[in-house]
Design a protein around this motif. Structure first.
Motif, PDB file in Angstrom:
ATOM      1  N   ALA A  91       8.299   0.730   3.004  1.00 16.93           N
ATOM      2  CA  ALA A  91       7.504  -0.201   2.197  1.00 16.93           C
ATOM      3  C   ALA A  91       8.182  -0.455   0.849  1.00 16.93           C
ATOM      4  O   ALA A  91       8.247  -1.594   0.378  1.00 16.93           O
ATOM      5  CB  ALA A  91       6.093   0.347   1.995  1.00 16.93           C
ATOM      6  N   LEU A  92       8.699   0.606   0.240  1.00 17.78           N
ATOM      7  CA  LEU A  92       9.419   0.459  -1.032  1.00 17.78           C
ATOM      8  C   LEU A  92      10.685  -0.370  -0.850  1.00 17.78           C
ATOM      9  O   LEU A  92      10.987  -1.249  -1.681  1.00 17.78           O
ATOM     10  CB  LEU A  92       9.769   1.831  -1.609  1.00 17.78           C
ATOM     11  N   ASP A  93      11.425  -0.116   0.228  1.00 27.38           N
ATOM     12  CA  ASP A  93      12.639  -0.888   0.497  1.00 27.38           C
ATOM     13  C   ASP A  93      12.326  -2.366   0.701  1.00 27.38           C
ATOM     14  O   ASP A  93      13.078  -3.235   0.268  1.00 27.38           O
ATOM     15  CB  ASP A  93      13.379  -0.336   1.717  1.00 27.38           C
ATOM     16  N   ARG A  94      11.204  -2.649   1.343  1.00 24.17           N
ATOM     17  CA  ARG A  94      10.820  -4.050   1.546  1.00 24.17           C
ATOM     18  C   ARG A  94      10.598  -4.718   0.188  1.00 24.17           C
ATOM     19  O   ARG A  94      11.043  -5.846  -0.023  1.00 24.17           O
ATOM     20  CB  ARG A  94       9.573  -4.140   2.408  1.00 24.17           C
ATOM     21  N   LEU A  95       9.908  -4.052  -0.733  1.00 21.62           N
ATOM     22  CA  LEU A  95       9.713  -4.626  -2.069  1.00 21.62           C
ATOM     23  C   LEU A  95      11.054  -4.830  -2.776  1.00 21.62           C
ATOM     24  O   LEU A  95      11.267  -5.845  -3.444  1.00 21.62           O
ATOM     25  CB  LEU A  95       8.821  -3.724  -2.928  1.00 21.62           C
ATOM     26  N   ARG A  96      11.945  -3.863  -2.630  1.00 20.17           N
ATOM     27  CA  ARG A  96      13.240  -3.925  -3.328  1.00 20.17           C
ATOM     28  C   ARG A  96      14.189  -4.969  -2.749  1.00 20.17           C
ATOM     29  O   ARG A  96      14.937  -5.600  -3.479  1.00 20.17           O
ATOM     30  CB  ARG A  96      13.937  -2.560  -3.260  1.00 20.17           C
ATOM     31  N   TYR A  97      14.193  -5.123  -1.422  1.00 21.98           N
ATOM     32  CA  TYR A  97      15.267  -5.871  -0.775  1.00 21.98           C
ATOM     33  C   TYR A  97      14.844  -7.116  -0.005  1.00 21.98           C
ATOM     34  O   TYR A  97      15.717  -7.875   0.414  1.00 21.98           O
ATOM     35  CB  TYR A  97      16.056  -4.942   0.155  1.00 21.98           C
ATOM     36  N   ASP A  98      13.569  -7.338   0.225  1.00 25.75           N
ATOM     37  CA  ASP A  98      13.142  -8.515   0.962  1.00 25.75           C
ATOM     38  C   ASP A  98      13.387  -9.762   0.108  1.00 25.75           C
ATOM     39  O   ASP A  98      12.862  -9.887  -0.994  1.00 25.75           O
ATOM     40  CB  ASP A  98      11.657  -8.396   1.330  1.00 25.75           C
ATOM     41  N   ASP A  99      14.197 -10.673   0.624  1.00 26.39           N
ATOM     42  CA  ASP A  99      14.584 -11.865  -0.135  1.00 26.39           C
ATOM     43  C   ASP A  99      13.383 -12.719  -0.538  1.00 26.39           C
ATOM     44  O   ASP A  99      13.334 -13.242  -1.653  1.00 26.39           O
ATOM     45  CB  ASP A  99      15.567 -12.726   0.664  1.00 26.39           C
ATOM     46  N   ALA A 147      -0.932   2.155  -4.464  1.00 28.68           N
ATOM     47  CA  ALA A 147      -0.005   1.070  -4.120  1.00 28.68           C
ATOM     48  C   ALA A 147       1.265   1.110  -4.958  1.00 28.68           C
ATOM     49  O   ALA A 147       1.340   1.803  -5.983  1.00 28.68           O
ATOM     50  CB  ALA A 147      -0.705  -0.273  -4.310  1.00 28.68           C
ATOM     51  N   HIS A 148       2.245   0.350  -4.491  1.00 30.76           N
ATOM     52  CA  HIS A 148       3.482   0.105  -5.228  1.00 30.76           C
ATOM     53  C   HIS A 148       3.465  -1.372  -5.638  1.00 30.76           C
ATOM     54  O   HIS A 148       3.036  -2.228  -4.855  1.00 30.76           O
ATOM     55  CB  HIS A 148       4.702   0.357  -4.342  1.00 30.76           C
ATOM     56  N   HIS A 149       3.935  -1.671  -6.843  1.00 29.52           N
ATOM     57  CA  HIS A 149       3.884  -3.038  -7.361  1.00 29.52           C
ATOM     58  C   HIS A 149       5.236  -3.424  -7.930  1.00 29.52           C
ATOM     59  O   HIS A 149       5.903  -2.614  -8.577  1.00 29.52           O
ATOM     60  CB  HIS A 149       2.837  -3.150  -8.474  1.00 29.52           C
ATOM     61  N   LEU A 150       5.630  -4.671  -7.716  1.00 26.67           N
ATOM     62  CA  LEU A 150       6.844  -5.225  -8.284  1.00 26.67           C
ATOM     63  C   LEU A 150       6.478  -5.854  -9.620  1.00 26.67           C
ATOM     64  O   LEU A 150       5.646  -6.759  -9.685  1.00 26.67           O
ATOM     65  CB  LEU A 150       7.409  -6.277  -7.325  1.00 26.67           C
ATOM     66  N   VAL A 151       7.076  -5.348 -10.702  1.00 31.15           N
ATOM     67  CA  VAL A 151       6.685  -5.723 -12.064  1.00 31.15           C
ATOM     68  C   VAL A 151       7.928  -6.083 -12.873  1.00 31.15           C
ATOM     69  O   VAL A 151       9.002  -5.522 -12.661  1.00 31.15           O
ATOM     70  CB  VAL A 151       5.953  -4.549 -12.762  1.00 31.15           C
ATOM     71  N   ALA A 207       0.847  -1.196   0.000  1.00 32.12           N
ATOM     72  CA  ALA A 207       0.000   0.000   0.000  1.00 32.12           C
ATOM     73  C   ALA A 207       0.882   1.245   0.000  1.00 32.12           C
ATOM     74  O   ALA A 207       1.960   1.254   0.598  1.00 32.12           O
ATOM     75  CB  ALA A 207      -0.911  -0.001   1.216  1.00 32.12           C
ATOM     76  N   LYS A 208       0.430   2.270  -0.678  1.00 27.95           N
ATOM     77  CA  LYS A 208       1.125   3.552  -0.654  1.00 27.95           C
ATOM     78  C   LYS A 208       0.751   4.237   0.661  1.00 27.95           C
ATOM     79  O   LYS A 208      -0.417   4.357   0.994  1.00 27.95           O
ATOM     80  CB  LYS A 208       0.681   4.394  -1.853  1.00 27.95           C
ATOM     81  N   LEU A 209       1.763   4.653   1.405  1.00 24.70           N
ATOM     82  CA  LEU A 209       1.527   5.231   2.724  1.00 24.70           C
ATOM     83  C   LEU A 209       1.739   6.736   2.705  1.00 24.70           C
ATOM     84  O   LEU A 209       2.613   7.246   1.993  1.00 24.70           O
ATOM     85  CB  LEU A 209       2.458   4.570   3.740  1.00 24.70           C
ATOM     86  N   ALA A 210       0.945   7.445   3.493  1.00 19.90           N
ATOM     87  CA  ALA A 210       1.001   8.907   3.509  1.00 19.90           C
ATOM     88  C   ALA A 210       2.313   9.425   4.097  1.00 19.90           C
ATOM     89  O   ALA A 210       2.882  10.402   3.614  1.00 19.90           O
ATOM     90  CB  ALA A 210      -0.188   9.465   4.286  1.00 19.90           C
ATOM     91  N   ALA A 211       2.796   8.774   5.146  1.00 21.26           N
ATOM     92  CA  ALA A 211       4.048   9.207   5.780  1.00 21.26           C
ATOM     93  C   ALA A 211       5.224   8.769   4.905  1.00 21.26           C
ATOM     94  O   ALA A 211       5.387   7.588   4.620  1.00 21.26           O
ATOM     95  CB  ALA A 211       4.161   8.603   7.169  1.00 21.26           C
TER      96      ALA A 211
END
Length: 170
Positions: A57-65, A105-109, A46-50
């Protein structure tokens, strides 16, 4: 509903006894006379206001194994399944695991392309790649959340035109 959930790929079908509503922000597959282009999407946040929380959240998509591995496995599966409808030497992932964002939201594509075999029709192409996306786990989860089973659950919906073009959402 369309005003609150603006999506690029949506369909509403009134079938008399039931209706089908399908909404997706992404195009799963585009087919023309010569090429197939896939945009597999797996992993979202989800895109977060803060800003700091949204950055995490973006880092989790980028770096979570686990997220990255799951996404890359799906991309490899799509590429393997395209072997039956494309020249195997032409299949390539031109972009892997990049982030696309919309208003919510942010999506991994990823982007996968291949040169279509002349003998493979559009339905062959669609049927070749659907196993990569249908593990059967989503419909029971939705039924539990919504408290009732759906009449129809669309994994994808799209069109096949007379001139050999086709698009399907994800």
């Amino acid at each position: 509903l369309r005003g609150e959930n603006q999506t690029s790929y949506a369909a509403y079908l009134n079938c008399g006894d039931f209706t089908v509503l399908s909404q997706s922000r992404t195009c799963l597959m585009k087919v023309n006379a010569d090429n197939i282009k896939m945009s597999p999407t797996k992993g979202s946040s989800a895109k977060l206001a803060a800003k700091d929380q949204d950055g995490h959240a973006l880092d989790r998509l980028r770096y979570d194994d686990e997220i990255q591995s799951s996404h890359r496995y799906m991309v490899a599966d799509v590429m393997k399944n395209l072997d039956s409808v494309c020249d195997p030497k032409s299949i390539e992932a031109s972009s892997v695991a990049h982030i696309e964002s919309d208003s919510k939201a942010h999506h991994l594509v990823s982007s996968v392309v291949g040169v279509r075999n002349k003998e493979a029709d559009i339905l062959d192409c669609l049927l070749a790649v659907l196993p990569s996306f249908s593990d059967g786990r989503l419909a029971p989860v939705i039924s539990k959340i919504e408290g009732a089973a759906r009449n129809v659950y669309t994994g994808t919906i799209g069109f096949i035109s007379c001139n050999g073009l086709a698009e399907f959402n994800s």
